[in-house]
Design a protein around this motif. Structure first.
Motif, PDB file in Angstrom:
ATOM      1  N   ARG A   1      -6.145  94.029  75.749  1.00 52.26           N
ATOM      2  CA  ARG A   1      -7.505  93.979  76.293  1.00 52.26           C
ATOM      3  C   ARG A   1      -8.346  95.131  75.754  1.00 52.26           C
ATOM      4  O   ARG A   1      -9.517  94.946  75.379  1.00 52.26           O
ATOM      5  N   GLN A   2      -7.760  96.337  75.714  1.00 49.90           N
ATOM      6  CA  GLN A   2      -8.494  97.507  75.216  1.00 49.90           C
ATOM      7  C   GLN A   2      -8.873  97.325  73.746  1.00 49.90           C
ATOM      8  O   GLN A   2      -9.993  97.651  73.333  1.00 49.90           O
ATOM      9  N   CYS A   3      -7.941  96.802  72.959  1.00 51.49           N
ATOM     10  CA  CYS A   3      -8.207  96.619  71.529  1.00 51.49           C
ATOM     11  C   CYS A   3      -9.301  95.571  71.310  1.00 51.49           C
ATOM     12  O   CYS A   3     -10.153  95.731  70.422  1.00 51.49           O
ATOM     13  N   ILE A   4      -9.292  94.507  72.100  1.00 49.12           N
ATOM     14  CA  ILE A   4     -10.331  93.483  71.963  1.00 49.12           C
ATOM     15  C   ILE A   4     -11.694  94.067  72.309  1.00 49.12           C
ATOM     16  O   ILE A   4     -12.700  93.792  71.630  1.00 49.12           O
ATOM     17  N   ARG A   5     -11.755  94.887  73.361  1.00 46.26           N
ATOM     18  CA  ARG A   5     -13.025  95.530  73.714  1.00 46.26           C
ATOM     19  C   ARG A   5     -13.470  96.490  72.625  1.00 46.26           C
ATOM     20  O   ARG A   5     -14.656  96.549  72.276  1.00 46.26           O
ATOM     21  N   ARG A   6     -12.534  97.255  72.076  1.00 45.49           N
ATOM     22  CA  ARG A   6     -12.885  98.203  71.009  1.00 45.49           C
ATOM     23  C   ARG A   6     -13.389  97.465  69.774  1.00 45.49           C
ATOM     24  O   ARG A   6     -14.325  97.900  69.111  1.00 45.49           O
ATOM     25  N   HIS A   7     -12.756  96.349  69.472  1.00 53.70           N
ATOM     26  CA  HIS A   7     -13.207  95.546  68.338  1.00 53.70           C
ATOM     27  C   HIS A   7     -14.631  95.041  68.570  1.00 53.70           C
ATOM     28  O   HIS A   7     -15.487  95.115  67.678  1.00 53.70           O
ATOM     29  N   ARG A   8     -14.903  94.550  69.767  1.00 49.91           N
ATOM     30  CA  ARG A   8     -16.215  93.989  70.080  1.00 49.91           C
ATOM     31  C   ARG A   8     -17.302  95.071  70.101  1.00 49.91           C
ATOM     32  O   ARG A   8     -18.396  94.887  69.551  1.00 49.91           O
ATOM     33  N   ASP A   9     -17.012  96.225  70.727  1.00 49.83           N
ATOM     34  CA  ASP A   9     -18.043  97.234  70.977  1.00 49.83           C
ATOM     35  C   ASP A   9     -18.195  98.248  69.852  1.00 49.83           C
ATOM     36  O   ASP A   9     -19.288  98.792  69.654  1.00 49.83           O
ATOM     37  N   PHE A  10     -17.123  98.503  69.091  1.00 42.83           N
ATOM     38  CA  PHE A  10     -17.167  99.550  68.062  1.00 42.83           C
ATOM     39  C   PHE A  10     -17.066  98.991  66.648  1.00 42.83           C
ATOM     40  O   PHE A  10     -17.851  99.342  65.767  1.00 42.83           O
ATOM     41  N   VAL A  11     -16.099  98.089  66.425  1.00 40.15           N
ATOM     42  CA  VAL A  11     -15.808  97.641  65.055  1.00 40.15           C
ATOM     43  C   VAL A  11     -16.835  96.627  64.566  1.00 40.15           C
ATOM     44  O   VAL A  11     -17.344  96.746  63.442  1.00 40.15           O
ATOM     45  N   VAL A  12     -17.162  95.620  65.392  1.00 42.52           N
ATOM     46  CA  VAL A  12     -18.105  94.591  64.949  1.00 42.52           C
ATOM     47  C   VAL A  12     -19.467  95.179  64.581  1.00 42.52           C
ATOM     48  O   VAL A  12     -20.022  94.853  63.525  1.00 42.52           O
ATOM     49  N   PRO A  13     -20.067  96.080  65.408  1.00 43.61           N
ATOM     50  CA  PRO A  13     -21.333  96.698  64.978  1.00 43.61           C
ATOM     51  C   PRO A  13     -21.201  97.480  63.677  1.00 43.61           C
ATOM     52  O   PRO A  13     -22.115  97.486  62.853  1.00 43.61           O
ATOM     53  N   LEU A  14     -20.042  98.130  63.479  1.00 47.36           N
ATOM     54  CA  LEU A  14     -19.825  98.894  62.256  1.00 47.36           C
ATOM     55  C   LEU A  14     -19.743  97.965  61.041  1.00 47.36           C
ATOM     56  O   LEU A  14     -20.348  98.234  59.992  1.00 47.36           O
ATOM     57  N   ILE A  15     -19.012  96.865  61.177  1.00 48.06           N
ATOM     58  CA  ILE A  15     -18.905  95.901  60.075  1.00 48.06           C
ATOM     59  C   ILE A  15     -20.264  95.275  59.792  1.00 48.06           C
ATOM     60  O   ILE A  15     -20.634  95.047  58.634  1.00 48.06           O
ATOM     61  N   THR A  16     -21.020  94.990  60.852  1.00 49.29           N
ATOM     62  CA  THR A  16     -22.361  94.431  60.671  1.00 49.29           C
ATOM     63  C   THR A  16     -23.250  95.398  59.890  1.00 49.29           C
ATOM     64  O   THR A  16     -24.005  94.991  58.992  1.00 49.29           O
ATOM     65  N   LYS A  17     -23.147  96.673  60.200  1.00 47.35           N
ATOM     66  CA  LYS A  17     -23.925  97.688  59.489  1.00 47.35           C
ATOM     67  C   LYS A  17     -23.597  97.688  58.003  1.00 47.35           C
ATOM     68  O   LYS A  17     -24.491  97.679  57.147  1.00 47.35           O
ATOM     69  N   TYR A  18     -22.300  97.674  57.682  1.00 48.77           N
ATOM     70  CA  TYR A  18     -21.921  97.728  56.267  1.00 48.77           C
ATOM     71  C   TYR A  18     -22.022  96.363  55.590  1.00 48.77           C
ATOM     72  O   TYR A  18     -21.950  96.283  54.359  1.00 48.77           O
ATOM     73  N   SER A  19     -22.197  95.303  56.383  1.00 50.77           N
ATOM     74  CA  SER A  19     -22.532  94.015  55.781  1.00 50.77           C
ATOM     75  C   SER A  19     -23.892  94.084  55.107  1.00 50.77           C
ATOM     76  O   SER A  19     -24.100  93.489  54.039  1.00 50.77           O
ATOM     77  N   GLU A  20     -24.810  94.801  55.735  1.00 51.54           N
ATOM     78  CA  GLU A  20     -26.130  94.968  55.129  1.00 51.54           C
ATOM     79  C   GLU A  20     -26.033  95.707  53.800  1.00 51.54           C
ATOM     80  O   GLU A  20     -26.699  95.359  52.822  1.00 51.54           O
ATOM     81  N   GLU A  21     -25.177  96.720  53.747  1.00 49.28           N
ATOM     82  CA  GLU A  21     -24.992  97.441  52.478  1.00 49.28           C
ATOM     83  C   GLU A  21     -24.339  96.544  51.443  1.00 49.28           C
ATOM     84  O   GLU A  21     -24.675  96.593  50.255  1.00 49.28           O
ATOM     85  N   TRP A  22     -23.400  95.715  51.887  1.00 49.78           N
ATOM     86  CA  TRP A  22     -22.761  94.771  50.968  1.00 49.78           C
ATOM     87  C   TRP A  22     -23.792  93.812  50.383  1.00 49.78           C
ATOM     88  O   TRP A  22     -23.761  93.485  49.190  1.00 49.78           O
ATOM     89  N   LEU A  23     -24.733  93.367  51.222  1.00 49.76           N
ATOM     90  CA  LEU A  23     -25.783  92.477  50.736  1.00 49.76           C
ATOM     91  C   LEU A  23     -26.665  93.159  49.698  1.00 49.76           C
ATOM     92  O   LEU A  23     -27.122  92.538  48.744  1.00 49.76           O
ATOM     93  N   ARG A  24     -26.913  94.451  49.884  1.00 47.21           N
ATOM     94  CA  ARG A  24     -27.787  95.171  48.953  1.00 47.21           C
ATOM     95  C   ARG A  24     -27.077  95.573  47.667  1.00 47.21           C
ATOM     96  O   ARG A  24     -27.617  95.412  46.574  1.00 47.21           O
ATOM     97  N   SER A  25     -25.864  96.112  47.780  1.00 46.19           N
ATOM     98  CA  SER A  25     -25.207  96.721  46.620  1.00 46.19           C
ATOM     99  C   SER A  25     -23.966  95.988  46.161  1.00 46.19           C
ATOM    100  O   SER A  25     -23.522  96.169  45.024  1.00 46.19           O
ATOM    101  N   GLY A  26     -23.373  95.163  47.030  1.00 51.85           N
ATOM    102  CA  GLY A  26     -22.110  94.522  46.686  1.00 51.85           C
ATOM    103  C   GLY A  26     -20.906  95.399  46.918  1.00 51.85           C
ATOM    104  O   GLY A  26     -19.779  94.996  46.618  1.00 51.85           O
TER     105      GLY A  26
END
Length: 682
Positions: A573-598
Motif C-alpha cells: 500500500r505504501q509503495c502504491i501511494r509513493r508511486h502515485r504521489d511522488f513517482v508519477v509526477p516526476l515521470i510526467t515532468k521528465y516526459s516533457e523533457e523527453w518530448l523536447r529533447s528526446g
C-alpha cells in the motif's frame, strides 16, 4: 748465394704471374665471394624493408573531417575512429571478410572528392567512407559502406570492447549493462520471443549502439543484418551468409554532448507523441478460472472484492489473451442469436469499479478458430493472413497452437483487425488493450525468405503503427523503430530468482529500454512471472516491489496477501501511494523533457558522470531525470550495499535519513533494511 732479383718496376703484373695468382686465388676464395654477394643482397633487402617500416606509419588517415576522422591500421587490419584535436581513438573496428593485411591507401578511387574515400579489394569487397550530415549540431558523422563483389563474401566488422563500454542494440535473455558481459552467436538482428528462443534477441531492439568513449554506431535500416556478441571482446555487425551480394553499412558519430535518442540517431529526430503514465496503476493480472465466460466474470468479481477488502481498490484488472477470447466469443455469434441471449450474462464493467479492465489480443488466430474458418468460407484468406503463395496461409506456432498470422501489409486486413479490436473494447468496457505476439518474423521462423516489405523487423513496426491509432492506452509486446509512437511496451517475463534472468536483469532492462527511446514500459510482475527452482521468496518479492515503485507502471500477478506476511501487504500500500504521489509526477515532468529533447527518462549513473569509468559499469542503480537516484538491493540476504553518487559537485540527500552527501563519491556498506530502499534526491 741465391738472392731475390731486383725487379724493375714495369707498372703491370706480368701475364704469367697474374694468371697463376688468379688461379691459385679462385679455388679457396670462390665460395667466399659468392657468400659475400648473397650477404650484400640480403643486407640491402633488409635495409629497404626497414626503411619502408620506418618511413611508412602503421596508421594512415583515409578520411579526415573538422573534428575527427578515420584511419587505417595495417597491423590489425582495422579502421580507427579518432577525435581531434585530442587525438583520442574512440572506436577500433576490426575488418572481416576481406584480406586485412592488404593496406588500402593510397589507392583511393574517390581521390577527386575530399569528402569520400573508396577502395576495392580485388574480387572481394569495396569500402566507401564518407562524411555525412550530422544528426545534431557540433557533431560530425562518417558513413561506412561495404559492398561485396562476389555473392559468397560475408562482410563482418567487429567493434572492440577494450577500454570501451557499449550500450544499446538488442535485448538479451539475461540483460547486462553494459552489453560487454553478454554473449550471443551471430544471428539475425530481429526481435524475438524468449519463450520460443531463449538464446535469441528479445522484443525491443534498435540498430543503435553507444560507446562510453562518446561514439554512436547506427546500422543502416535498409540492409539485412546479423549481430554477434563475444563477452568482453567485441560485438560484430555482419551481412547474412548465403545472400547474393548483401551490403553492410553503418554511421559513426563521435559526440561532444549527451547522446541523441535512438529514435533519431543518425537521422532527423522525429518528436515523440504525448504519452504519460496511466493514473490507474497498478495492474493486477487475472489468473483465475478461465473455462467459460461465466467463470471468468465470477473470478474477476471475486478478485475485485478481495482488492477492495485489502484497500487496494485502484488500478486495472488485466485479462490474458485466452480469457479475452472467451469473453469475446459472442462476437462470432450471429446477430439473431446474440439478441436472444440472456442479458444477465453480458459483461458489466461496473461490477469491478473503480477498477478498470485490460484485454489482450494478438495478430495470431488458430486455424481451428471460428474466426479463421469464417475467413476461409468468405474467401478472405489470401488477403487477411500472411501467405507463402496465395491462397496458402503461412502457418506458425503460437502458444502451442498452429496459427495463421495477420497480414499487416494489407489495408483491408488492418482495417478489419482494428475494427474488431475497437468493437471488443467497447463490448467489454476495456480501458486498456494489450497486443502480444508483435515480436519476431514469421517467415524467418519457418526458414522462408520474407518479402521485401516484411524484411527484418518491418512486421513489428507495421503492427505498432497500426495499433497506435487505437489511442495511448495501448500496450504492445515489442518495439523496433517505433519508440516515437504513443504506445506502452510490455517487458519480457523474468524468472522468479535473483539472477540476471530475474531480479538482477530488471534495472539493466530499464536502462536499455529507456536509452533506445522506450520510456513508457510495463515491467514484469512483482516477483517475476517465470517459475524458478526455488519456492516463493518473500524477500525477492519485497526487493522487486521496491524497484517497480519507481517505474512507469506497477504490475502484480501474485497479490501480496498470497505470498507474504501482513507487513508486506502494508508495504505494498505504501509503495502504491509513493508511486502515485511522488513517482508519477516526476515521470510526467521528465516526459516533457523527453518530448523536447528526446533524452531518456530513466538514466544511467554515467549520465551525470560521463568521464568517470566507475560509472560506466554500474547496473544496479538508475536516475529518474537528473534529480532522483534509486539504488535498491539486488543481492539475496543483504541489508547493505555500496552506492555510487554521480555528478561531481552535486549534493545528494538520502530520503530515508535526510543525510547529505557529495556527488562523485561512493558510499561504502550503506545500510538498507528489508523494508527500505535507498533513494537520493539531488
Amino acid at each position: 748465394d741465391r738472392t731475390m732479383p731486383l725487379a724493375r718496376p714495369t707498372g703491370q703484373i706480368p701475364e704469367a704471374t697474374w694468371t697463376l695468382g688468379f688461379r691459385e686465388m679462385t679455388e679457396p676464395w670462390k665460395g667466399a665471394l659468392g657468400c659475400l654477394g648473397v650477404a650484400v643482397f640480403f643486407a640491402m633487402t633488409i635495409g629497404i624493408i626497414s626503411w619502408q617500416a620506418l618511413e611508412q606509419s602503421p596508421e594512415e588517415w583515409v578520411l579526415r573531417g573538422r573534428t575527427g576522422g578515420v584511419l587505417w591500421e595495417r597491423r590489425r587490419g582495422a579502421l580507427l575512429l579518432r577525435a581531434l584535436p585530442t587525438g583520442r581513438t574512440v572506436a577500433v573496428i576490426a575488418v572481416g571478410g576481406v584480406p586485412a593485411a592488404e593496406p588500402p591507401p593510397p589507392r583511393d578511387r574517390c581521390w577527386h572528392d575530399g569528402g569520400q574515400f573508396c577502395y576495392a579489394w580485388e574480387e572481394d569487397a569495396e569500402l566507401r567512407l564518407s562524411l555525412e550530415p550530422p544528426p545534431a549540431p557540433a557533431t560530425e558523422c562518417y558513413g561506412v559502406r561495404w559492398t561485396p563483389l562476389r555473392p559468397d563474401v560475408m562482410l563482418k566488422d567487429c567493434f572492440s570492447m577494450a577500454n570501451v563500454s557499449w550500450y544499446g542494440g538488442a535485448s538479451v535473455r539475461a540483460q547486462r549493462w553494459p552489453l560487454n558481459g553478454a554473449e550471443s552467436p551471430a544471428q539475425p538482428f530481429v526481435s524475438g520471443d524468449f519463450s520460443q528462443n531463449p538464446a535469441g534477441y528479445g522484443p525491443v531492439l534498435e540498430r543503435y549502439f553507444l560507446g562510453s568513449t562518446g561514439v554512436t554506431v547506427t546500422a543502416a535500416p535498409d540492409v539485412p543484418l546479423f549481430l554477434s556478441l563475444e563477452s568482453n571482446r567485441h560485438f560484430c555487425l555482419e551481412s547474412p551468409a548465403g545472400r547474393a551480394a548483401a551490403p553492410l553499412g553503418y554511421l559513426l558519430c563521435p559526440l561532444s554532448r549527451s547522446p541523441p535518442p535512438a529514435s533519431c540517431a543518425g537521422t532527423r529526430c522525429e518528436p515523440p507523441h504525448r504519452l504519460f503514465p496511466p493514473r490507474r496503476s497498478p495492474i493486477w493480472r487475472y489468473y483465475g478460472p478461465a473455462g467459460s465466460a461465466a467463470k471468468i466474470k465470477r473470478g474477476l468479481r471475486s478478485l475485485a472484492k478481495r482488492l477492495k477488502r485489502h484497500r487496494l481498490q485502484e488500478g486495472v484488472l488485466a485479462l490474458g489473451e485466452r480469457c479475452t477470447a472467451v469473453l469475446a466469443a459472442t462476437d462470432h455469434v450471429p446477430p439473431e442469436r446474440r439478441k436472444r441471449q440472456d442479458s444477465a450474462h453480458a459483461w458489466d464493467p461496473s461490477l469491478i469499479a473503480p477498477l478498470q479492465l485490460s484485454i489482450t489480443l494478438s495478430p495470431y488466430t488458430s486455424i481451428a478458430s471460428p474466426l479463421f474458418l469464417r475467413s476461409l468460407r468468405d474467401g478472405e484468406t489470401a488477403g487477411y493472413w500472411l501467405s507463402l503463395q496465395p491462397p496458402v496461409p503461412l502457418l506458425t506456432m503460437w502458444k502451442g497452437r498452429l496459427c495463421a498470422c495477420l497480414n499487416v501489409t494489407s489495408e483491408a486486413a488492418l482495417s478489419w483487425y482494428l475494427a474488431r479490436a475497437r468493437r471488443l473494447r467497447q463490448m467489454l468496457g476495456a480501458a486498456y488493450m494489450v497486443f502480444e505476439g508483435a515480436e519476431g518474423n514469421a517467415f524467418l521462423q519457418q526458414a522462408v525468405p520474407p518479402p521485401a516489405e516484411l524484411a527484418g523487423d518491418r512486421y513489428t513496426r507495421a503492427l505498432a503503427v497500426a495499433v497506435a491509432t487505437l489511442g495511448n492506452a495501448t500496450v504492445i509486446s515489442a518495439g523496433a523503430r517505433s519508440s516515437h509512437l504513443p504506445l506502452f511496451v510490455q517487458m519480457s517475463p523474468l524468472r522468479s530468482d535473483w539472477s540476471h534472468a530475474g531480479l538482477k536483469g530488471l534495472i539493466p532492462s530499464v536502462l536499455h529500454y529507456s536509452l533506445l527511446g522506450y520510456n513508457f514500459f510495463i515491467p514484469d510482475a512483482v516477483g517475476g512471472s517465470l517459475a524458478s527452482d526455488a519456492p516463493g521468496d518473500p524477500e525477492l518479492y519485497v526487493r522487486w516491489l521496491q524497484i517497480v515503485t519507481f517505474l512507469p507502471v506497477m504490475a502484480f500477478s501474485t497479490p501480496p496477501w498470497l505470498c507474504c506476511d501482513a507487513w508486506v501487504l502494508n508495504l505494498t500500500r505504501q509503495c502504491i501511494r509513493r508511486h502515485r504521489d511522488f513517482v508519477v509526477p516526476l515521470i510526467t515532468k521528465y516526459s516533457e523533457e523527453w518530448l523536447r529533447s528526446g533524452y531518456p527518462i530513466f538514466r544511467p549513473a554515467w549520465w551525470l558522470s560521463p568521464t568517470d569509468p566507475t560509472a560506466f559499469t554500474i547496473e544496479d542503480e538508475f536516475l529518474i531525470g537528473d534529480e532522483v537516484l534509486v539504488a535498491p538491493i539486488t543481492e539475496k540476504g543483504q541489508t547493505w550495499r555500496d552506492i555510487y553518487l554521480p555528478g561531481e559537485g552535486h549534493l545528494w540527500m538520502d530520503t530515508n535519513t535526510a543525510r547529505v552527501f557529495d556527488g562523485g563519491t561512493v558510499l561504502r556498506n550503506y545500510s538498507a533494511s528489508l523494508a527500505e530502499v535507498p533513494v537520493f534526491v539531488k
